[in-house]
Structures are given as C-alpha cells and as structure tokens.
Design a protein around this motif. Structure first.
Motif, PDB file in Angstrom:
ATOM      1  N   ASP A  20      -5.953  18.647   2.761  1.00  0.00           N
ATOM      2  CA  ASP A  20      -5.116  17.565   2.483  1.00  0.00           C
ATOM      3  C   ASP A  20      -4.357  18.169   1.127  1.00  0.00           C
ATOM      4  O   ASP A  20      -4.848  18.140   0.258  1.00  0.00           O
ATOM      5  CB  ASP A  20      -5.340  16.286   2.191  1.00  0.00           C
ATOM      6  CG  ASP A  20      -4.352  15.062   1.879  1.00  0.00           C
ATOM      7  OD1 ASP A  20      -3.345  15.511   2.254  1.00  0.00           O
ATOM      8  OD2 ASP A  20      -4.670  14.237   1.459  1.00  0.00           O
ATOM      9  N   ALA A  21      -3.076  18.373   1.335  1.00  0.00           N
ATOM     10  CA  ALA A  21      -2.232  18.760   0.245  1.00  0.00           C
ATOM     11  C   ALA A  21      -1.441  17.755  -0.274  1.00  0.00           C
ATOM     12  O   ALA A  21      -0.467  17.785  -1.100  1.00  0.00           O
ATOM     13  CB  ALA A  21      -1.245  19.977   0.562  1.00  0.00           C
ATOM     14  N   HIS A  22      -1.520  16.278   0.178  1.00  0.00           N
ATOM     15  CA  HIS A  22      -0.874  15.286  -0.184  1.00  0.00           C
ATOM     16  C   HIS A  22       0.492  15.477  -0.049  1.00  0.00           C
ATOM     17  O   HIS A  22       1.436  14.933  -0.791  1.00  0.00           O
ATOM     18  CB  HIS A  22      -1.001  14.885  -1.570  1.00  0.00           C
ATOM     19  CG  HIS A  22      -2.583  14.377  -1.702  1.00  0.00           C
ATOM     20  ND1 HIS A  22      -3.245  13.268  -1.281  1.00  0.00           N
ATOM     21  CD2 HIS A  22      -3.651  15.111  -2.580  1.00  0.00           C
ATOM     22  CE1 HIS A  22      -4.301  13.119  -1.600  1.00  0.00           C
ATOM     23  NE2 HIS A  22      -4.726  14.138  -2.336  1.00  0.00           N
ATOM     24  N   THR A  23       0.952  16.074   1.033  1.00  0.00           N
ATOM     25  CA  THR A  23       2.451  16.206   1.301  1.00  0.00           C
ATOM     26  C   THR A  23       3.166  15.190   2.399  1.00  0.00           C
ATOM     27  O   THR A  23       4.049  15.037   2.690  1.00  0.00           O
ATOM     28  CB  THR A  23       2.840  17.513   1.903  1.00  0.00           C
ATOM     29  OG1 THR A  23       2.211  17.535   3.174  1.00  0.00           O
ATOM     30  CG2 THR A  23       2.196  18.575   0.988  1.00  0.00           C
ATOM     31  N   THR A  24       2.274  14.187   2.750  1.00  0.00           N
ATOM     32  CA  THR A  24       2.264  13.074   3.449  1.00  0.00           C
ATOM     33  C   THR A  24       1.989  11.819   2.774  1.00  0.00           C
ATOM     34  O   THR A  24       1.239  11.822   1.884  1.00  0.00           O
ATOM     35  CB  THR A  24       1.948  13.138   4.855  1.00  0.00           C
ATOM     36  OG1 THR A  24       0.673  12.906   4.691  1.00  0.00           O
ATOM     37  CG2 THR A  24       2.107  14.194   5.608  1.00  0.00           C
TER      38      THR A  24
ATOM     39  N   ASP B  15       0.800  -1.372  -0.048  1.00  0.00           N
ATOM     40  CA  ASP B  15      -0.104  -0.148   0.012  1.00  0.00           C
ATOM     41  C   ASP B  15       0.594   1.183   0.030  1.00  0.00           C
ATOM     42  O   ASP B  15       1.929   1.296   0.640  1.00  0.00           O
ATOM     43  CB  ASP B  15      -0.819   0.066   1.264  1.00  0.00           C
ATOM     44  CG  ASP B  15      -1.702  -1.062   1.189  1.00  0.00           C
ATOM     45  OD1 ASP B  15      -2.264  -1.570   0.030  1.00  0.00           O
ATOM     46  OD2 ASP B  15      -2.251  -1.655   2.437  1.00  0.00           O
ATOM     47  N   HIS B  16       0.419   2.382  -0.688  1.00  0.00           N
ATOM     48  CA  HIS B  16       1.002   3.633  -0.662  1.00  0.00           C
ATOM     49  C   HIS B  16      -0.310   4.466  -0.384  1.00  0.00           C
ATOM     50  O   HIS B  16      -1.056   4.846  -1.580  1.00  0.00           O
ATOM     51  CB  HIS B  16       1.678   3.950  -2.053  1.00  0.00           C
ATOM     52  CG  HIS B  16       2.401   5.143  -1.931  1.00  0.00           C
ATOM     53  ND1 HIS B  16       3.637   5.394  -1.248  1.00  0.00           N
ATOM     54  CD2 HIS B  16       2.158   6.167  -2.799  1.00  0.00           C
ATOM     55  CE1 HIS B  16       3.906   6.594  -1.443  1.00  0.00           C
ATOM     56  NE2 HIS B  16       2.964   7.496  -2.403  1.00  0.00           N
ATOM     57  N   VAL B  17      -0.501   5.031   0.897  1.00  0.00           N
ATOM     58  CA  VAL B  17      -1.558   5.974   1.076  1.00  0.00           C
ATOM     59  C   VAL B  17      -1.135   7.561   1.001  1.00  0.00           C
ATOM     60  O   VAL B  17      -0.097   7.681   1.977  1.00  0.00           O
ATOM     61  CB  VAL B  17      -2.298   5.621   2.405  1.00  0.00           C
ATOM     62  CG1 VAL B  17      -3.503   6.450   2.562  1.00  0.00           C
ATOM     63  CG2 VAL B  17      -2.559   4.076   2.279  1.00  0.00           C
ATOM     64  N   THR B  18      -1.761   8.287   0.032  1.00  0.00           N
ATOM     65  CA  THR B  18      -1.210   9.756   0.222  1.00  0.00           C
ATOM     66  C   THR B  18      -2.248  10.579   0.894  1.00  0.00           C
ATOM     67  O   THR B  18      -2.143  11.728   0.941  1.00  0.00           O
ATOM     68  CB  THR B  18      -1.026  10.214  -0.805  1.00  0.00           C
ATOM     69  OG1 THR B  18      -2.189   9.995  -1.839  1.00  0.00           O
ATOM     70  CG2 THR B  18       0.130   9.504  -1.587  1.00  0.00           C
ATOM     71  N   ASP B  19      -3.280  10.260   1.288  1.00  0.00           N
ATOM     72  CA  ASP B  19      -4.386  10.754   1.917  1.00  0.00           C
ATOM     73  C   ASP B  19      -4.394  10.799   3.363  1.00  0.00           C
ATOM     74  O   ASP B  19      -4.420   9.796   3.992  1.00  0.00           O
ATOM     75  CB  ASP B  19      -5.917  10.172   1.419  1.00  0.00           C
ATOM     76  CG  ASP B  19      -7.059  11.344   1.857  1.00  0.00           C
ATOM     77  OD1 ASP B  19      -6.892  12.211   2.557  1.00  0.00           O
ATOM     78  OD2 ASP B  19      -7.829  10.931   1.473  1.00  0.00           O
TER      79      ASP B  19
END
Length: 156
Positions: free
Chosen positions: A59-63, A49-53
C-alpha cells in the motif's frame, strides 16, 4: 497520500455548485461582507471517515475513501414574519444535493458535476439519505445525506 482538507474543499465547492446556496464546514456560513451568519437555506458539511489504507502489503496510500455528511438546512422565508423552515424547502435543497452523484445526460462516463481536488480523481460516488429533523416547532427543518467518495491519486 490524499490530504483530507483538499477533499473537503472540493466537496464544499461541489455542493455549493449543485445547490446554488452557501455551504460551510461544521458551522453556520458567515457573510464575508458583514461578518454575520447567513440565514438559511444553506448546507453544513461534516467530514466523517477518511480511510487511506487499501489493505495491501505494498500500500502506497495513493487511494482513499472519504465520507461526508451534508445537512441541508431550511429556514424562515426572508421578509415573512413568523415564518419557519419547512420540509419542502429542506427537500428542495436535498434534491439539489443528490446531483453530486448524477451521471451525464448524454450517457458519457463520469459524473455530471466535477469534484475538483488537485492531483486526485474520484472514480465512484455514493449518496444515501439518512434522515433529518421534522419538528416544525424547531423553526428549521433539515434533510441529511451521507456521501462516500472513492478517490485515487492521478499524478497531475
């Protein structure tokens, strides 16, 4: 946004550094000089998995949280006919793979071995052993660790 391929490249480099053995994504490592598969021991890395939310309205998708599975593969001893991989060799390699979450011996913050991803920092790492194969008739024995990396853009 944190791009997954850069994270994967960093994880592969980190595992190669801590194990001292070849690491490849999803397939047996290939010797660039001969074009042939490298014999074990080696590590196979599977991106999970790769979760960006981060579940916030702004949420600016910086994490991101990225999960990986590393399969530590044992194999026959080079030059020893009819030898097979064994649990000691697989465990030896997995022990080195656990160094991914090792902290500095002097107690300083961070991790003992860097995860290098351009413009991204890793502020927390997890590792858990989830099994492997154990049948000596297979000719190889594996040990499996799943990693979770908590990432944040650093802007550099």
């Amino acid at each position: 946004m944190i791009e997954r391929q850069y994270v994967t490249d960093g994880v592969i480099a980190l595992l190669a550094a801590v194990t001292g053995k070849p690491v490849s994504e999803r397939t047996v490592p290939i010797d660039p000089d001969t074009g042939k598969p490298i014999p074990p021991p080696y590590t196979l890395v599977d991106p999970l998995d790769h979760v960006t939310d981060d579940n916030t309205l702004a949420d600016a998708h910086t994490t991101a949280i990225s999960d990986y599975q590393a399969t530590f593969v044992s194999g026959p001893v080079p030059g020893v006919p009819d030898s097979r991989g064994g649990p000691r060799q697989a465990q030896w390699l997995a022990d080195r793979g656990r160094k991914v979450v090792a902290r500095p011996a002097d107690g300083s913050p961070g991790y003992a071995h860097p995860l290098t991803i351009p413009g991204v920092g890793c502020y927390w790492r997890q590792a858990r052993e989830v099994g492997g194969t154990s049948d000596p008739a297979d000719g190889i024995i594996t040990s499996v660790i799943r990693y979770r990396f908590f990432l944040q853009e650093t802007g550099t």
